[in-house]
Scaffold this active site. Sequence first.
Site, PDB file in Angstrom:
ATOM      1  N   GLU A 178      63.064  -0.813  61.447  1.00 59.74           N
ATOM      2  CA  GLU A 178      62.630   0.569  61.699  1.00 59.74           C
ATOM      3  C   GLU A 178      62.261   1.289  60.421  1.00 59.74           C
ATOM      4  O   GLU A 178      61.272   2.023  60.362  1.00 59.74           O
ATOM      5  CB  GLU A 178      63.742   1.339  62.421  1.00 59.74           C
ATOM      6  N   HIS A 198      68.767   8.675  54.032  1.00 61.85           N
ATOM      7  CA  HIS A 198      67.841   8.155  53.001  1.00 61.85           C
ATOM      8  C   HIS A 198      68.230   8.625  51.600  1.00 61.85           C
ATOM      9  O   HIS A 198      67.501   8.385  50.652  1.00 61.85           O
ATOM     10  CB  HIS A 198      66.378   8.554  53.271  1.00 61.85           C
ATOM     11  N   ASP A 239      68.794  -1.702  60.488  1.00 66.45           N
ATOM     12  CA  ASP A 239      68.353  -1.848  59.101  1.00 66.45           C
ATOM     13  C   ASP A 239      68.540  -0.502  58.408  1.00 66.45           C
ATOM     14  O   ASP A 239      68.740   0.532  59.075  1.00 66.45           O
ATOM     15  CB  ASP A 239      66.886  -2.309  59.011  1.00 66.45           C
TER      16      ASP A 239
HETATM   17  C1  LIG Z   1      64.297   9.495  61.943  1.00 62.55           C
HETATM   18  C2  LIG Z   1      64.760   8.126  61.511  1.00 62.55           C
HETATM   19  N1  LIG Z   1      66.161   8.139  61.339  1.00 62.55           N
HETATM   20  C3  LIG Z   1      64.107   7.750  60.215  1.00 62.55           C
HETATM   21  O1  LIG Z   1      64.626   8.078  59.176  1.00 62.55           O
HETATM   22  N2  LIG Z   1      62.954   7.094  60.286  1.00 62.55           N
HETATM   23  C4  LIG Z   1      62.171   6.735  59.151  1.00 62.55           C
HETATM   24  C5  LIG Z   1      61.111   5.799  59.679  1.00 62.55           C
HETATM   25  C6  LIG Z   1      59.959   5.574  58.804  1.00 62.55           C
HETATM   26  C7  LIG Z   1      58.832   6.291  58.769  1.00 62.55           C
HETATM   27  N3  LIG Z   1      58.037   5.734  57.868  1.00 62.55           N
HETATM   28  C8  LIG Z   1      58.680   4.731  57.376  1.00 62.55           C
HETATM   29  N4  LIG Z   1      59.829   4.628  57.959  1.00 62.55           N
HETATM   30  C9  LIG Z   1      61.550   7.955  58.506  1.00 62.55           C
HETATM   31  O2  LIG Z   1      61.288   8.948  59.169  1.00 62.55           O
HETATM   32  O3  LIG Z   1      61.301   7.913  57.280  1.00 62.55           O
END
Ligand SMILES: C[C@H](N)C(=O)N[C@@H](Cc1c[nH]cn1)C(=O)O
Length: 578
Positions: free
Chosen positions: A269, A547, A204
């Site tokens: 995730e 992100h 995802d």
């Molecule tokens: C480290 C991983 N690639 C990632 O980006 N995880 C997300 C998971 C998350 C945490 N809270 C909501 N989603 C993140 O660290 O933001």
Amino acid sequence: MHSFLELDQLCHNCACQRENVICQLAWLLFRKGLTSRPFPSGGEPVTGGIKTLSVPGDSSPVGSEDKGNIKEVPNLQGYEMTIWQLPSMLLVFISSVSPHPHHLFEYDELSQYVDSHQEEYVQTLRDWVAVESDSSDVLRRPDCHRMMDMTAEKLQAMGGKVELVDIGVQELPDGKTVALPKVVTAQFGNDPSKQTVCVYGHVDVQPAKLEDGWTTEPYNLTDINGNLYGRGASDNKAPVLAWIHTVEVYQALSIDLPVNVKFIIEGMEETGSNGLDAMIVAQRDTFFSDVDYIIISDCGWLSRRPALTYGTRGNCYFFAEVEGPKQDLHSGVYGGTVIEPMTDLIGILDTLISPSGKILIPGIREAVASLSDEEWKMYQDIEFDIESFKSKIGVSQLMYSNKVDLLAHRWRYPTVTIHGIEGGFSGPGSKTVIPAKVIAKFSIRQVPNMDPAVVKKQVTDYLNSVFAKRKSPNKLKVTMIIGAKPWLADTKHPLYEAGKAAVKRVFNVEPDLIREGGTIPIAKTFEDVTGKSIIMMPIGGFDDGLHSQNEKMSRYNYIEGTKLFIAYLHEVAHLKKD
Ligand SMILES: C[C@H](N)C(=O)N[C@@H](Cc1c[nH]cn1)C(=O)O
């Protein structure tokens, strides 16, 4: 003279996966160049080839036909050698009958195979990135389901034992429910004499729109100067594919996997791995019963130097909703008469963290494990260029000016981030409105020894008390929607030694040992429920823009990363079982 393919075919015929010493010998002769080149001029052949050879206890030497008790090996025309080649052949033979069954490591062949198939790998990544599997948007849930199906189909086509595990439904804030994406599990090999690794990953992604400022279409993987731009390219589709290709490469070359490989791939995730904890608990004594180690590649390097990751921060994600009038109001007509929800919300948000980054919620900072001398030293020894970090993200000043403080606050101290406000006006132009209901989204990254359940209470109590002091008639509701724990590993564990050896083989450098500021929500659950050790082996680049706009995965990291995984499985095969 036999070609590579012919030899491979001979080995295939007996289906021994090169466990058989004859197959190993044939393979090694080829590998060492003893059978693939013409006679050196003037060289005298000493034999016309290996004619028959019976191997005690071995039922199927290469290409043999069983004729009663006599096993005949076909005349392997082309295995001619000269006298000067005898000593090396003997050495090869001795090494091939050494007691360790998985001692052969055809790294060069495996690695060359990866190089020559990179266009296929990029195309598969393109197909995967094209699926808008944004788990945070329920309207995209059909894409998430499709993504899980594609993952399962891929693993199935490779001959894995694959299951799509139903993990139930997600409850939405309005009380409705929506099906969670199924979790894909797969298994390749179940030899009890081998180690079993379980690779975790997710397919995802975070939301992405062209109008957010992407220079290319986020769901159309675009190659610019060797960088593959697309949402989810680095987080986490390419790393998951790199693991899948790892198994594929061993299969394509008919080289036995040095370890049994399991996969657990999820589709939630990015929104906290909903439903996965329960599934892991439910499958502890089944799918996880024979797993020795868990490997996660859902993170990135710190710099251009490869890294191994030994810690992640957790995350507590909150919604703070302030509700006032029954509908939005004209700010000229009503402004000055009503107590505005947005003003209340901004007021309480401003009490979470000071301008210098000090968290103001009572009890949070007190829970944090203190920085040890050993840690301080580790951070001090890591190469990290503050100026290039600043220029990469486009800021002139950071919260701290020295390396140790910066790394520590990135990895092992908590932080508050305010992500956005739903319900407020955010479009282009200028709307003169008083929003009736606004919902702030903020999160607090968790570190040892914080506990999400405690943090939930601390935050809720604190915001309620701050809000109460405002004496507002509006209503405040605080909800924690994600409570993910931090995870920390022992870098002295043999898994990390194996990781260092694999990095050294592929990149010819020592890896950085780093922590990850982001969260892999399920990591701690894996460890707690299965009792197994985890290693995080990133292949993402330091500048992949996870992100963010223009997320990318470089071809280099994707391809060399696949080789790293190939090398790592070989190293893990040599670890003693826990
Ligand atoms: C480290 C991983 N690639 C990632 O980006 N995880 C997300 C998971 C998350 C945490 N809270 C909501 N989603 C993140 O660290 O933001």
